[in-house]
Design a protein around this motif. Sequence first.
Motif, PDB file in Angstrom:
ATOM      1  N   TYR A 100       0.710  -1.273   0.075  1.00 32.63           N
ATOM      2  CA  TYR A 100      -0.084  -0.075  -0.026  1.00 32.63           C
ATOM      3  C   TYR A 100       0.892   1.213   0.051  1.00 32.63           C
ATOM      4  N   SER A 101       2.049   1.382   0.822  1.00 31.22           N
ATOM      5  CA  SER A 101       2.906   2.500   1.002  1.00 31.22           C
ATOM      6  C   SER A 101       3.416   2.689  -0.347  1.00 31.22           C
ATOM      7  N   LEU A 102       3.783   1.750  -1.257  1.00 30.90           N
ATOM      8  CA  LEU A 102       4.497   1.775  -2.409  1.00 30.90           C
ATOM      9  C   LEU A 102       3.464   2.074  -3.719  1.00 30.90           C
ATOM     10  N   ASN A 103       2.269   1.957  -3.499  1.00 32.99           N
ATOM     11  CA  ASN A 103       1.528   2.067  -4.628  1.00 32.99           C
ATOM     12  C   ASN A 103       0.352   2.785  -4.538  1.00 32.99           C
ATOM     13  N   SER A 104      -0.007   3.212  -3.412  1.00 32.43           N
ATOM     14  CA  SER A 104      -1.232   4.469  -3.211  1.00 32.43           C
ATOM     15  C   SER A 104      -0.762   5.667  -2.791  1.00 32.43           C
ATOM     16  N   GLY A 105       0.639   6.056  -2.813  1.00 36.67           N
ATOM     17  CA  GLY A 105       0.910   7.361  -2.353  1.00 36.67           C
ATOM     18  C   GLY A 105       1.023   7.774  -0.973  1.00 36.67           C
ATOM     19  N   SER A 106       0.463   6.718  -0.179  1.00 33.56           N
ATOM     20  CA  SER A 106       0.321   6.872   1.173  1.00 33.56           C
ATOM     21  C   SER A 106       1.789   5.918   1.771  1.00 33.56           C
ATOM     22  N   THR A 107       2.803   6.725   1.712  1.00 33.36           N
ATOM     23  CA  THR A 107       4.311   6.396   2.201  1.00 33.36           C
ATOM     24  C   THR A 107       4.325   5.887   3.576  1.00 33.36           C
ATOM     25  N   GLY A 108       3.293   6.650   4.436  1.00 34.85           N
ATOM     26  CA  GLY A 108       3.441   6.633   5.824  1.00 34.85           C
ATOM     27  C   GLY A 108       3.127   5.055   6.337  1.00 34.85           C
ATOM     28  N   ALA A 109       2.628   4.295   5.324  1.00 34.91           N
ATOM     29  CA  ALA A 109       1.947   2.801   5.540  1.00 34.91           C
ATOM     30  C   ALA A 109       3.212   1.656   5.719  1.00 34.91           C
ATOM     31  N   PHE A 110       4.482   2.242   5.415  1.00 34.12           N
ATOM     32  CA  PHE A 110       5.482   1.387   5.295  1.00 34.12           C
ATOM     33  C   PHE A 110       5.835   0.731   6.621  1.00 34.12           C
ATOM     34  N   PRO A 111       5.960  -0.869   6.731  1.00 31.52           N
ATOM     35  CA  PRO A 111       6.058  -1.157   8.312  1.00 31.52           C
ATOM     36  C   PRO A 111       7.547  -1.452   8.643  1.00 31.52           C
ATOM     37  N   TYR A 112       7.756  -0.970   9.836  1.00 31.67           N
ATOM     38  CA  TYR A 112       9.124  -1.086  10.587  1.00 31.67           C
ATOM     39  C   TYR A 112       8.779  -2.045  11.828  1.00 31.67           C
ATOM     40  N   SER A 113       9.760  -2.842  12.283  1.00 33.94           N
ATOM     41  CA  SER A 113       9.474  -3.657  13.077  1.00 33.94           C
ATOM     42  C   SER A 113      10.535  -4.293  14.138  1.00 33.94           C
ATOM     43  N   SER A 114      10.189  -4.726  15.268  1.00 32.71           N
ATOM     44  CA  SER A 114      11.053  -5.021  16.260  1.00 32.71           C
ATOM     45  C   SER A 114      10.709  -6.673  16.419  1.00 32.71           C
ATOM     46  N   GLY A 115      11.899  -7.480  16.449  1.00 32.91           N
ATOM     47  CA  GLY A 115      11.797  -9.054  16.693  1.00 32.91           C
ATOM     48  C   GLY A 115      11.429  -9.595  15.375  1.00 32.91           C
ATOM     49  N   LEU A 116      11.620  -8.799  14.171  1.00 33.79           N
ATOM     50  CA  LEU A 116      11.377  -9.238  12.840  1.00 33.79           C
ATOM     51  C   LEU A 116      12.454  -8.772  11.916  1.00 33.79           C
ATOM     52  N   ARG A 117      12.819  -9.547  11.022  1.00 36.56           N
ATOM     53  CA  ARG A 117      13.584  -9.041   9.826  1.00 36.56           C
ATOM     54  C   ARG A 117      13.444  -9.548   8.609  1.00 36.56           C
ATOM     55  N   TYR A 118      13.260  -8.765   7.520  1.00 30.96           N
ATOM     56  CA  TYR A 118      12.908  -9.370   6.127  1.00 30.96           C
ATOM     57  C   TYR A 118      13.694  -8.606   5.183  1.00 30.96           C
ATOM     58  N   ASP A 119      13.396  -9.255   4.006  1.00 39.27           N
ATOM     59  CA  ASP A 119      14.095  -8.552   2.509  1.00 39.27           C
ATOM     60  C   ASP A 119      12.787  -7.881   2.019  1.00 39.27           C
ATOM     61  N   VAL A 120      13.221  -6.944   1.482  1.00 33.29           N
ATOM     62  CA  VAL A 120      12.134  -5.896   0.717  1.00 33.29           C
ATOM     63  C   VAL A 120      12.410  -5.906  -0.754  1.00 33.29           C
ATOM     64  N   ASN A 121      11.272  -6.001  -1.575  1.00 35.46           N
ATOM     65  CA  ASN A 121      11.344  -5.942  -2.920  1.00 35.46           C
ATOM     66  C   ASN A 121      10.476  -4.832  -3.195  1.00 35.46           C
ATOM     67  N   LEU A 122      10.996  -3.559  -3.599  1.00 30.37           N
ATOM     68  CA  LEU A 122      10.085  -2.373  -3.879  1.00 30.37           C
ATOM     69  C   LEU A 122       9.318  -2.646  -5.016  1.00 30.37           C
ATOM     70  N   ASP A 170      -4.299   2.382   7.260  1.00 28.71           N
ATOM     71  CA  ASP A 170      -2.842   2.204   6.484  1.00 28.71           C
ATOM     72  C   ASP A 170      -2.915   0.850   5.860  1.00 28.71           C
ATOM     73  N   ASN A 171      -4.048   0.288   5.511  1.00 30.81           N
ATOM     74  CA  ASN A 171      -4.085  -1.019   4.666  1.00 30.81           C
ATOM     75  C   ASN A 171      -3.713  -2.403   5.622  1.00 30.81           C
ATOM     76  N   TYR A 172      -3.298  -2.073   6.834  1.00 29.52           N
ATOM     77  CA  TYR A 172      -3.089  -3.272   7.607  1.00 29.52           C
ATOM     78  C   TYR A 172      -4.386  -3.982   7.850  1.00 29.52           C
ATOM     79  N   LEU A 173      -5.092  -4.582   7.088  1.00 28.44           N
ATOM     80  CA  LEU A 173      -6.332  -5.066   6.782  1.00 28.44           C
ATOM     81  C   LEU A 173      -6.437  -6.452   7.806  1.00 28.44           C
ATOM     82  N   THR A 174      -5.236  -7.170   7.763  1.00 25.59           N
ATOM     83  CA  THR A 174      -5.480  -8.566   8.686  1.00 25.59           C
ATOM     84  C   THR A 174      -5.467  -8.447   9.868  1.00 25.59           C
TER      85      THR A 174
END
Length: 623
Positions: A504-526, A569-573
């Motif tokens: 959602y952050s990459l495709n809606s213009g709402s950049t604030g939705a991008f998730p940052y985390s603690s206790g998790l780490r992951y690869d990102v493909n923009l 912010d589309n965190y629907l789940t």
Amino acid sequence: MNMRFLKLKSFLLILFMFVGLTTLSGCGDSNDDSHSAVDLRIIHTNDHHSYLDSSSYDLSINEVTTRVEMGGFSRLSTVIQEERDENSIVVNSGELNGTLYFSLFKGEPDFKIFNELELDGYTLGNHEFDEGDARLAELIEMANFPILSSNMTPEEASPLYAVKDDIKPYVIKEIDGEKIGIIGILKVEKTKNSSLVSDDVTFTEEITAANQAVAELEAQGVNKIVLVSHVGYYNDIVFAENVPGLDIIVGGDTHSLIGDESELEEIGLTRVYADDQTGPFAGYTHEGIADLDTIGSYPTLVYGPEGEPVYVVTAWSYARAVGLLDVSFTAEGVVESINGNIVIPVSDTFLQQDESNTYVEVSDTVKEEVLQAIDASPILRVADVNPTIESILEPYREEMEATQNEVVGTVAETMSNTRIPTAFAAGETPSGSYAGQVVADAFKRTNVAIDVAIQNAGGVRASLLEGDITLAQLIEVLPFSNTVVMIDMKGSDIVKVLNEGAYYSLNSGSTGAFPYSSGLRYDVNLSGSEFEVITNVEIQDRETGLWSDIEADTVYTVATNSFTAQGKDNYLTFAEVRDADPAVYEDTYILYYVPLLEYFESLTDNILPALDLSEYCLKSVTE
């Protein structure tokens, strides 16, 4: 004559025939079959979460949005003084923590206020244990009012053991010569899983504890019984349906706003009671409760297991309101008539929008019209502040305000707040919101049960700049009125919700939705597809600190903010998991910035070190 009174009479007759002249031991007052009718006024508050001052709130008055100063214990106490008489009991259903008052003073001003209110009973809630057994023991030593909990027992190894005699399962108060039993009960699972209560405190299942307390009271000749609970509105109804002998249940925990629907709507409020329900007691269910004819009413009529009427009330949250319930009991202990509602005290200063949509104080003519509308409302009341309560609060308020400009810590290296990361390879210096990572780290430390924390980048409004930092600056970083929430969800749902926010952050213009985390780490493909932006998700074991691939079917406890928890912010789940089973969701009601402050306080010399790249949530980012 009701069934439980007949049973009591039969029990006493048999007992005296069998025992002869012996007396009952360990029961307090002797039994007495003679009872009389009595009128009782119950004055109650709940879930204040250390919101001790009044706060601004927009109501609808004469169909115009009007900003008022609402609630706060200075005004609530004025209403309590006005309404209290010799036939009253004043009770509180518990709940500390949530504001800077608690973060700095750990419940001390709260308990001083309750001392001044001369409560007839205070039921412990789960957040009373947020600073551990020892601090709660200190607060109980401060109290000059009864502390109630019939299903919590400290063992000798707990600091609470020293004050165990001050924690009562119930108290008995005489009104016009009639004994009124007041029981306290908390939610076991929630207390054990969402506070810092030690393993040296044992708990009794809620229904079992209620039945036992009722039986003990009835054995002492009490046939008018009030349960002051901290288990949630729906669970109060479960109590009513399953525990014979209860008459009134005064509840808390779920912040429910109940009352006459039209009266609430007239002032711009709506009933809130279906959301945020804590899970049912083990072995029980909430099925069918939402379909009760009286659901949401103040009081809520429920029929007990023997067909007797039981009435449930609660009074919203955050010290916004006080409940007033007038009850007439027959001699046999049956509620013959009942009436009441919540009262919301407000100041006599009112703001409305001018032509430029700026809130300004109303004219004298409009003020008179507003005052007339308030006077006609059964819910609103203009109330002055209580100078005694103000004198209690003032030194804490002054210290708290001064603290906002004091240095609370030091940032060793600027934690920038770049919402969308740029490309970097594994092992390279990462991009993105370091500040978002810090906030997530702070959220994760809110509760020992939390496995991971997820924070949307837009919820962080400023960078953490190198150098000294004040509380006021921390509030600028997290300025919203969000709270920290906890959700139990499967690993597959965690991966899904991360992708929902990222895509959602990459495709809606709402950049604030991008998730940052603690206790998790992951690869990102923009450039990834809808559920392929975030991949190769790892999770850190909160006991060992070791990292491993997240397990799709394993349930983890996730912390996030109350905004994203609603599916924003589309965190629907988040919303879907919560809607499917409200029992997996808990709002801690801890204000947004408080965990960040406490995180700084926990650091060595209050210094936030440079980012630990091994624990940063982004392993790599590709275009």
